[in-house]
Motif scaffolding. Structure first.
Motif, PDB file in Angstrom:
ATOM      1  N   GLN B  33      -7.233  -7.249  37.860  1.00 24.33           N
ATOM      2  CA  GLN B  33      -8.508  -7.783  37.416  1.00 24.33           C
ATOM      3  C   GLN B  33      -8.297  -9.059  36.593  1.00 24.33           C
ATOM      4  O   GLN B  33      -8.933 -10.080  36.836  1.00 24.33           O
ATOM      5  CB  GLN B  33      -9.183  -6.719  36.558  1.00 24.33           C
ATOM      6  N   ILE B  83     -15.519 -13.728  28.878  1.00 23.38           N
ATOM      7  CA  ILE B  83     -16.058 -12.711  29.763  1.00 23.38           C
ATOM      8  C   ILE B  83     -16.458 -11.498  28.930  1.00 23.38           C
ATOM      9  O   ILE B  83     -16.070 -11.377  27.770  1.00 23.38           O
ATOM     10  CB  ILE B  83     -15.034 -12.264  30.826  1.00 23.38           C
ATOM     11  N   GLN B  87     -15.524  -6.326  32.214  1.00 25.03           N
ATOM     12  CA  GLN B  87     -15.074  -7.035  33.413  1.00 25.03           C
ATOM     13  C   GLN B  87     -13.583  -6.837  33.642  1.00 25.03           C
ATOM     14  O   GLN B  87     -13.093  -6.993  34.752  1.00 25.03           O
ATOM     15  CB  GLN B  87     -15.363  -8.529  33.276  1.00 25.03           C
ATOM     16  N   PRO B  92     -16.090  -5.886  40.244  1.00 25.03           N
ATOM     17  CA  PRO B  92     -17.233  -6.773  40.038  1.00 25.03           C
ATOM     18  C   PRO B  92     -18.486  -6.340  40.779  1.00 25.03           C
ATOM     19  O   PRO B  92     -19.555  -6.325  40.206  1.00 25.03           O
ATOM     20  CB  PRO B  92     -16.733  -8.127  40.525  1.00 25.03           C
TER      21      PRO B  92
END
Lengths: 209, 209
Positions: B33, B83, B87, B92
DNA sequence: CCTAAAAGTTTCCAATAGGAAACTTTTGTT
DNA sequence: AACAAAAGTTTCCTATTGGAAACTTTTAGG
């Protein structure tokens, strides 16, 4: 010159120096949050320990903000206590309302005008909502009135209240929608609405972030 | 007997033994990620290091899943890379749609009947949505038709499409709403809707969890 | 190709998280 | 109030994280 940055939904106070280097982070909630979750579930440290596979001492230290748990530990906490991970660091009541209910009468919303739409924002008395509802009168008649796709984070629900509109989307053929028809879509996909009736159409939009 | 638990929105594979003790967690995403976020932002490790105040080596190790970052580090990552924290470990696209757009024509939703309401669920082709939209024809005429408050997690937006209704809520005086009027409220507060017009009223509801 | 610079990875070490057990505080019973 | 049991905290130690620098790989020019 230190600067304070405050993020929106998952607040964390961050102190940065002039080179934008993060110097310190004021840990806010994770300890208190965990303690609250555990006590509300009427669990002792011992029981929480059994459920999560973490030592009693570790739980105690996390609750008293003596250590910063690793992500692996956070996952065990979430799984063991049957909660979603973000609950560990998110204030439970996101909706910080003036009241906890907000009525908007027809035509009493907050006006927001653009060349293509005439937006009436609803429920503006409530902040930190999970959804953003608004009615829009659609002036636009073609893609060219926009020049480019509208595109933003989140998901969108749209219901036609009056007139007939055409929904244009990046990956699909246009569709015509009349009163009562509705559509749900991923707003990161380019999208926009034009009126195909004589008068401007009226639609309801509800958006998430 | 080991058991695999899979949570819904923030997936994490958890292996537990027969006493429900968490034995191991299959780390899923945080490294990938982060790498995806960084590369999509066209940042080198060096640049990300400057932004977050974390060492290049640390970032590399996190990306390659060699270490599990502490919460403090995760906060620095989120703040530095601008962010939201989740996240870092959330896929997403929560909306796993059959398609990415779902049109529901008037009367074509999925029926769901109760003694007090006649629900028409909308956009049922899309799963894992953040919002649940439905139209409801309101049969109920008084609180007694329900017997007790309706109460559930999340927030709710309601718009009157036809007729006149009365919204009853636990902490407020009842309000009458007619076509075009709408209300936004915390659904954990007891609430229900009755029709005050001759015919059954028609309303739109959009709910979050 | 070959070389130099940039990007990424690994090593080494200091700092800190996590576990077991000792210790302290709180709760409940007589 | 005294005591025992339960709950919570701290200590001590080992394991792992995070940072600086060395090392390796990739990218760009010539």
């Amino acid at each position: 010159m230190a600067e304070i940055i405050k993020t929106d939904i998952y607040p964390s106070m961050v102190v940065s120096d002039e080179k934008n280097k993060v110097k310190a982070i004021e840990q806010i909630t994770i300890g208190k949050q965990l303690k609250e979750i555990r006590t509300k579930s009427k669990l002792t440290l011992e029981e929480a320990s059994k459920l999560t596979g973490l030592a009693r001492s570790t739980l105690s230290k996390i609750e008293n903000e003596q250590i910063s748990p690793t992500f692996a530990v956070m996952q065990k906490l979430a799984a063991g206590l049957s909660i979603e991970l973000p609950q560990l660091f998110t204030k439970p009541n996101a909706m910080q309302a003036t009241g906890r209910r907000d009525v908007t009468r027809t035509g009493q919303g907050m006006e927001h005008l653009t060349s293509t739409y005439e937006h009436e924002l609803l429920a503006t008395q409530l902040s930190n909502k999970k959804m953003m509802p608004y009615k829009s009168r659609v002036h636009a008649r073609s893609f060219d009135d926009f020049g480019e796709w509208v595109r933003h984070q989140g998901e969108e629900f749209m219901l036609v209240l009056e007139g007939e509109i055409q929904l244009l989307t990046e990956f699909y053929e246009p569709v015509n929608l009349t009163q009562g028809d509705n559509v749900y879509y991923d707003a990161t996909m380019g999208h926009l609405v034009v009126s195909v009736s004589e008068e401007d159409a009226l639609i309801l939009w509800v958006t998430t972030d």
